[in-house]
Design a protein around this motif. Sequence first.
Motif, PDB file in Angstrom:
ATOM      1  N   TRP A   1      -3.586   4.695  -0.654  1.00 29.77           N
ATOM      2  CA  TRP A   1      -3.331   4.373  -2.001  1.00 29.77           C
ATOM      3  C   TRP A   1      -4.043   5.008  -2.888  1.00 29.77           C
ATOM      4  CZ3 TRP A   1      -3.053  -1.769  -2.090  1.00 29.77           C
ATOM      5  CH2 TRP A   1      -3.889  -2.387  -2.162  1.00 29.77           C
ATOM      6  N   THR A   2      -5.483   5.011  -2.759  1.00 28.31           N
ATOM      7  CA  THR A   2      -6.315   5.745  -3.369  1.00 28.31           C
ATOM      8  C   THR A   2      -5.775   7.510  -3.470  1.00 28.31           C
ATOM      9  OG1 THR A   2      -8.089   4.292  -3.187  1.00 28.31           O
ATOM     10  CG2 THR A   2      -8.735   6.743  -4.134  1.00 28.31           C
ATOM     11  N   ASN A   3      -5.606   8.005  -2.441  1.00 31.28           N
ATOM     12  CA  ASN A   3      -5.002   9.259  -2.475  1.00 31.28           C
ATOM     13  C   ASN A   3      -4.069   9.557  -3.164  1.00 31.28           C
ATOM     14  OD1 ASN A   3      -6.855   9.393  -0.293  1.00 31.28           O
ATOM     15  ND2 ASN A   3      -5.593   9.615   1.538  1.00 31.28           N
TER      16      ASN A   3
ATOM     17  N   TRP B   1      -9.252  -1.234  -8.490  1.00 33.29           N
ATOM     18  CA  TRP B   1      -8.233  -0.756  -7.378  1.00 33.29           C
ATOM     19  C   TRP B   1      -7.418   0.161  -7.806  1.00 33.29           C
ATOM     20  CZ3 TRP B   1      -8.639  -2.858  -2.153  1.00 33.29           C
ATOM     21  CH2 TRP B   1      -9.594  -3.929  -2.132  1.00 33.29           C
ATOM     22  N   ALA B   2      -6.962   1.425  -7.001  1.00 39.91           N
ATOM     23  CA  ALA B   2      -6.129   2.421  -7.372  1.00 39.91           C
ATOM     24  C   ALA B   2      -4.568   1.860  -7.987  1.00 39.91           C
ATOM     25  CB  ALA B   2      -5.969   3.424  -6.411  1.00 39.91           C
TER      26      ALA B   2
ATOM     27  N   SER C   1     -20.048  12.923  -2.171  1.00 43.40           N
ATOM     28  CA  SER C   1     -19.576  12.418  -0.702  1.00 43.40           C
ATOM     29  C   SER C   1     -18.809  12.982   0.080  1.00 43.40           C
ATOM     30  CB  SER C   1     -19.222  10.803  -0.976  1.00 43.40           C
ATOM     31  OG  SER C   1     -18.181  10.636  -1.327  1.00 43.40           O
ATOM     32  N   GLY C   2     -17.541  13.956  -0.393  1.00 41.76           N
ATOM     33  CA  GLY C   2     -16.473  14.192   0.408  1.00 41.76           C
ATOM     34  C   GLY C   2     -15.350  13.173   0.880  1.00 41.76           C
ATOM     35  N   GLN C   3     -15.565  11.766   0.216  1.00 45.49           N
ATOM     36  CA  GLN C   3     -14.644  10.774   0.575  1.00 45.49           C
ATOM     37  C   GLN C   3     -14.024  10.230  -0.554  1.00 45.49           C
ATOM     38  OE1 GLN C   3     -14.497  10.212   3.560  1.00 45.49           O
ATOM     39  NE2 GLN C   3     -16.420  11.244   4.543  1.00 45.49           N
ATOM     40  N   LEU C   4     -12.866   9.618  -0.150  1.00 43.04           N
ATOM     41  CA  LEU C   4     -12.186   8.783  -1.107  1.00 43.04           C
ATOM     42  C   LEU C   4     -12.068   7.256  -0.593  1.00 43.04           C
ATOM     43  CD1 LEU C   4     -10.214  11.544  -1.440  1.00 43.04           C
ATOM     44  CD2 LEU C   4      -9.457  10.320  -3.126  1.00 43.04           C
ATOM     45  N   PHE C   5     -12.265   6.215  -1.393  1.00 44.15           N
ATOM     46  CA  PHE C   5     -12.432   4.786  -0.954  1.00 44.15           C
ATOM     47  C   PHE C   5     -11.249   4.210  -1.168  1.00 44.15           C
ATOM     48  CE2 PHE C   5     -16.590   6.599  -1.071  1.00 44.15           C
ATOM     49  CZ  PHE C   5     -17.409   6.185  -0.161  1.00 44.15           C
ATOM     50  N   GLU C   6     -11.086   2.883  -0.504  1.00 41.13           N
ATOM     51  CA  GLU C   6     -10.126   1.789  -0.681  1.00 41.13           C
ATOM     52  C   GLU C   6     -10.332   1.126  -2.085  1.00 41.13           C
ATOM     53  OE1 GLU C   6      -9.255  -2.335   1.495  1.00 41.13           O
ATOM     54  OE2 GLU C   6     -11.264  -1.392   1.557  1.00 41.13           O
TER      55      GLU C   6
ATOM     56  N   ASP D   1       0.987  -1.263  -0.059  1.00 37.68           N
ATOM     57  CA  ASP D   1       0.059  -0.033  -0.049  1.00 37.68           C
ATOM     58  C   ASP D   1       0.939   1.335   0.060  1.00 37.68           C
ATOM     59  OD1 ASP D   1      -2.959  -0.938   1.662  1.00 37.68           O
ATOM     60  OD2 ASP D   1      -1.406  -2.531   1.433  1.00 37.68           O
ATOM     61  N   SER D   2       1.951   1.253   0.812  1.00 36.41           N
ATOM     62  CA  SER D   2       2.843   2.440   1.031  1.00 36.41           C
ATOM     63  C   SER D   2       3.290   2.950  -0.369  1.00 36.41           C
ATOM     64  CB  SER D   2       3.658   2.146   2.086  1.00 36.41           C
ATOM     65  OG  SER D   2       3.245   1.903   3.317  1.00 36.41           O
ATOM     66  N   TYR D   3       3.751   2.113  -1.207  1.00 32.86           N
ATOM     67  CA  TYR D   3       4.496   2.670  -2.176  1.00 32.86           C
ATOM     68  C   TYR D   3       3.497   3.704  -2.852  1.00 32.86           C
ATOM     69  CZ  TYR D   3       6.053   3.102  -6.906  1.00 32.86           C
ATOM     70  OH  TYR D   3       6.327   3.706  -8.420  1.00 32.86           O
TER      71      TYR D   3
END
Length: 502
Positions: A483-485, A417-418, A455-460, A126-128
């Motif tokens: 990771w989406t961010n 998936w992002a 929605s003001g949200q980002l999702f997995e 995820d972190s990359y």
Amino acid sequence: MIVADTPAGLFGPLFAAVQESGLFPDSKTFADARPRREPAAILADWQSQRPAPGETLRRFIFANFDVPRAQPAPSPDGLKLAAHISALWPLLTRVSGEPAPGSSELWLPHSYVVPGGRFRELYYWDSYFTMLGLARSGRQDLVENMIGNFGSLLDRIGHIPNGTRSYYASRSHPPFFYLMAALSRDDSVGGRRRRLAWMIREHGFWMAGEGGLAPGGEVRRVVRLADGALLNRYWDDSDCPRDESWREDIALAAEAPARDARELWRDIRAAAESGWDFSSRWLADPLNLATIRTTRLVPVDLNALLFGLEQAIAEAARGLGETSRADDFAARAERRARAISDHLWNGETGHYADFDLDSARVSGRLTAAAAFPLFMGVASADQARRAALALERLLRPGGLMTTLCDSGQQWDAPNGWAPLQWIAISGLRRYGETGLADSIAGRWLAMVEAHYEASGQLFEKYDVVACAAGSGGEYVTETGFGWTNGVTLELLATQDEAGTLG
């Protein structure tokens, strides 16, 4: 084998009683609880009292453990999408405290960014993708800190766990560390030597047991095929129910009484190491999770990443004057590239796929993992062209689907998936397939932005067919989300650099 210092190992029958009672809807909750006193004393009291399931057991647990609370979703703030993501980084940043005796937490020396929601620790692959966004946000301090954290784990544990919990330490995740290391701006000789040593150590983890392995042999994460080709698979060094999904794994074994439970749990855990937990990709029967057989497959994404790692080690070693090591790893990368072409390319279907150890054939199933050889540059021009045509079959209004199978698992249709969008976009651009790359990027960004504005949200994860929040799997779709961010910021930046996407 139950790992002794995990919650299941420390608390044994108490842990099983809590998880199997369903005291917490999410099995990960109790696995993350912090004991308030020595585990042996808690266990002794439980054995003497034997609190009944229900309210009595609940009172005992809350008297003896600090149970993590659900993390609230980030509040809508009215900012533009890129500004919102930059504002999220401080909310997702953590600093390790001293872990309580018996806690599943793994200590880290530097600050780090978590994905969000139930994922309250540092995760490996995820972190990359998170770090791509951190770099775009000017948070190079966090990029360097997270590289240092992963290096610390390599020094202390010998590999990078799935996440920074003791119950994740028996497995790793897709090996993205060398790509993280490439994001460092520390060009000092000392910094370069440290990163090289960490990459070599990670490579050694994945290749443990390779020495003397005969054709047809398998040991942990290494397999040697009949023609002598050396490749890798996902694995887990434990074969018991996962601490964080104990109840689910016990129930799954009960659904398949004819199957050896420990073999089943190993395959479940190996799929967790892959990051694709879970997908029809790993299943004999695409609609039956109990038919999972992850360890019988040689995954194309893992081997493409290890090709990249071997290339990165060769390049870093040559830059530091270590010619012999550079030559060794360059030769390893070349041999792996041949093996990928020979065994992980399906010429009939025109795409990369996983190799089945039991049938000794490459799979015909198309998944988004087919983009990894393009991402790593291991494909020929013709293979890349044909792979692009195949990947187009996964394209939907919101981007690239993970597979063509709607199994109810989260790493299947209709979810996208992002990280897989970014891998595909980058790989396609690398080979000049810009039309499809831009289409994936444009569709994904339009969906994420529209959903954020609503929605003001980002999702997995997202449903790229309905252009909505994704679904399926063992838990509800989380917001945050690391990771989406990161991928969204990177795509917005490349969009600005290249002009409007098609």
